[in-house]
Design a protein around this motif. Structure first.
Motif, PDB file in Angstrom:
ATOM      1  N   THR A   1       0.835  -1.191   0.000  1.00 13.05           N
ATOM      2  CA  THR A   1       0.000   0.000   0.000  1.00 13.05           C
ATOM      3  C   THR A   1       0.875   1.249   0.000  1.00 13.05           C
ATOM      4  OG1 THR A   1      -0.117   0.061   2.416  1.00 13.05           O
ATOM      5  CG2 THR A   1      -1.891  -1.092   1.249  1.00 13.05           C
ATOM      6  N   LEU A   2       0.346   2.280  -0.623  1.00 17.91           N
ATOM      7  CA  LEU A   2       0.949   3.615  -0.575  1.00 17.91           C
ATOM      8  C   LEU A   2      -0.121   4.538  -0.017  1.00 17.91           C
ATOM      9  CD1 LEU A   2       3.322   5.561  -1.363  1.00 17.91           C
ATOM     10  CD2 LEU A   2       2.124   5.912  -3.521  1.00 17.91           C
ATOM     11  N   LYS A   3       0.192   5.197   1.082  1.00 17.86           N
ATOM     12  CA  LYS A   3      -0.786   6.025   1.759  1.00 17.86           C
ATOM     13  C   LYS A   3      -0.330   7.473   1.758  1.00 17.86           C
ATOM     14  CE  LYS A   3      -2.785   4.207   5.242  1.00 17.86           C
ATOM     15  NZ  LYS A   3      -3.107   3.633   6.586  1.00 17.86           N
ATOM     16  N   ILE A   4      -1.269   8.360   1.539  1.00 12.54           N
ATOM     17  CA  ILE A   4      -1.009   9.799   1.605  1.00 12.54           C
ATOM     18  C   ILE A   4      -1.980  10.377   2.634  1.00 12.54           C
ATOM     19  CG2 ILE A   4      -0.798  11.958   0.335  1.00 12.54           C
ATOM     20  CD1 ILE A   4      -0.774  10.305  -2.260  1.00 12.54           C
ATOM     21  N   GLN A   5      -1.428  10.995   3.652  1.00 14.49           N
ATOM     22  CA  GLN A   5      -2.258  11.548   4.722  1.00 14.49           C
ATOM     23  C   GLN A   5      -1.556  12.725   5.381  1.00 14.49           C
ATOM     24  OE1 GLN A   5      -5.129  11.546   5.950  1.00 14.49           O
ATOM     25  NE2 GLN A   5      -4.867  12.316   8.040  1.00 14.49           N
ATOM     26  N   PRO A   6      -2.111  13.922   5.304  1.00 12.27           N
ATOM     27  CA  PRO A   6      -3.279  14.315   4.516  1.00 12.27           C
ATOM     28  C   PRO A   6      -2.909  14.596   3.058  1.00 12.27           C
ATOM     29  CG  PRO A   6      -2.412  16.211   5.694  1.00 12.27           C
ATOM     30  CD  PRO A   6      -1.537  15.038   6.069  1.00 12.27           C
ATOM     31  N   SER A   7      -3.836  14.392   2.169  1.00 15.03           N
ATOM     32  CA  SER A   7      -3.562  14.634   0.751  1.00 15.03           C
ATOM     33  C   SER A   7      -3.651  16.125   0.432  1.00 15.03           C
ATOM     34  CB  SER A   7      -4.536  13.841  -0.124  1.00 15.03           C
ATOM     35  OG  SER A   7      -5.872  14.193   0.185  1.00 15.03           O
ATOM     36  N   GLU A   8      -2.914  16.531  -0.605  1.00 14.59           N
ATOM     37  CA  GLU A   8      -2.907  17.911  -1.069  1.00 14.59           C
ATOM     38  C   GLU A   8      -3.082  17.927  -2.581  1.00 14.59           C
ATOM     39  OE1 GLU A   8       0.648  19.869   0.219  1.00 14.59           O
ATOM     40  OE2 GLU A   8       0.241  19.519   2.357  1.00 14.59           O
ATOM     41  N   PRO A   9      -3.580  19.031  -3.134  1.00 16.96           N
ATOM     42  CA  PRO A   9      -3.776  19.090  -4.591  1.00 16.96           C
ATOM     43  C   PRO A   9      -2.511  18.769  -5.384  1.00 16.96           C
ATOM     44  CG  PRO A   9      -4.959  20.882  -3.551  1.00 16.96           C
ATOM     45  CD  PRO A   9      -4.170  20.207  -2.457  1.00 16.96           C
TER      46      PRO A   9
END
Lengths: 112, 113
Positions: A76-84
């Motif tokens: 898995t690849l997780k982005i937290q928090p995501s940004e534009p």
């Protein structure tokens, strides 16, 4: 033979939300790679696992990005928090050696 | 750093024409690869080159590993509409204690029927 499987194929989310991208490598491959593709920067290696162990994460943009490989058949690849600015196509690739990598179809991520 | 410069960035050709694309670097690479990416898909490996001076063919594709190990070219002969896509060169680099592929920015090929 099934190739590299990625899910979801498309993800649209709002800024600040957590995003999780999934990858199933080709059975028998012991190396797994996460790439990000944008028009401006092309294909960039984010992180590389060998035998489920992260070998090189120098391409991970910042602490908002994390990747795991709990077993040989899943990552898995997780982005937290995501940004534009995280909007891109994310590819997973696997190989039995670094050179001949087989890419999945990618996940197109849009962060609004 | 180890970067690959691909040229040209795009090409428009007529079906049946040959096309050539180039990839150069200021650094030496021990392996060169060429990938093709169709719209909405991931890159697919076309040809891998492992020795300086090596010339390898795969159907209508021919690629060469430059003798200086700093460049490679890919030729497509007698182009057909399905050759449309983005072609990437990649070099195997040793960086940060591990081997990894470094990709060029790609060459977008359009083939007019």
């Amino acid at each position: 033979d099934a190739g590299v499987i990625q899910s979801p194929r498309h993800e649209v989310t709002e800024m600040g939300q957590e995003v999780t991208l999934r990858c199933k490598p080709i059975s028998g491959h012991n190396s797994l790679f996460w790439y990000r593709q944008t028009m401006m920067r092309g294909l960039e290696l984010l992180i590389y696992f060998n035998n489920n162990v992260p070998i090189d994460d120098s391409g991970m943009p910042e602490d908002r990005f994390s990747a795991k490989m709990p077993n040989a058949s899943f990552s898995t690849l997780k982005i937290q928090p995501s940004e534009p600015r995280d909007s891109a196509v994310y590819f997973c690739a696997s190989s039995s050696r670094v050179v001949e990598q087989f890419f999945g179809p990618g996940t197109r991520l849009t962060v609004l | 750093g180890q970067q690959l410069n691909q040229s040209p960035q795009s090409m428009f050709i007529q079906e049946g024409e040959d096309v050539s694309m180039n990839c150069t670097s200021s650094s030496i690479f021990n392996t060169w690869l060429w990938y093709k990416q169709d719209p909405g898909e991931g890159p697919v490996l076309l040809i891998a080159l492992y020795k300086a001076g090596e010339l390898t063919s795969n159907g209508r594709l021919t690629a060469q590993f430059g003798i200086t190990r700093k460049d490679s070219f890919l030729n497509i002969s007698a182009s057909i509409p399905s050759d449309v896509g983005i072609y990437f060169c990649a070099g195997l680099a040793y960086r940060g204690g591990s081997e990894k592929l470094v990709f060029g920015k790609g060459m977008k090929l359009t083939v007019n029927p």
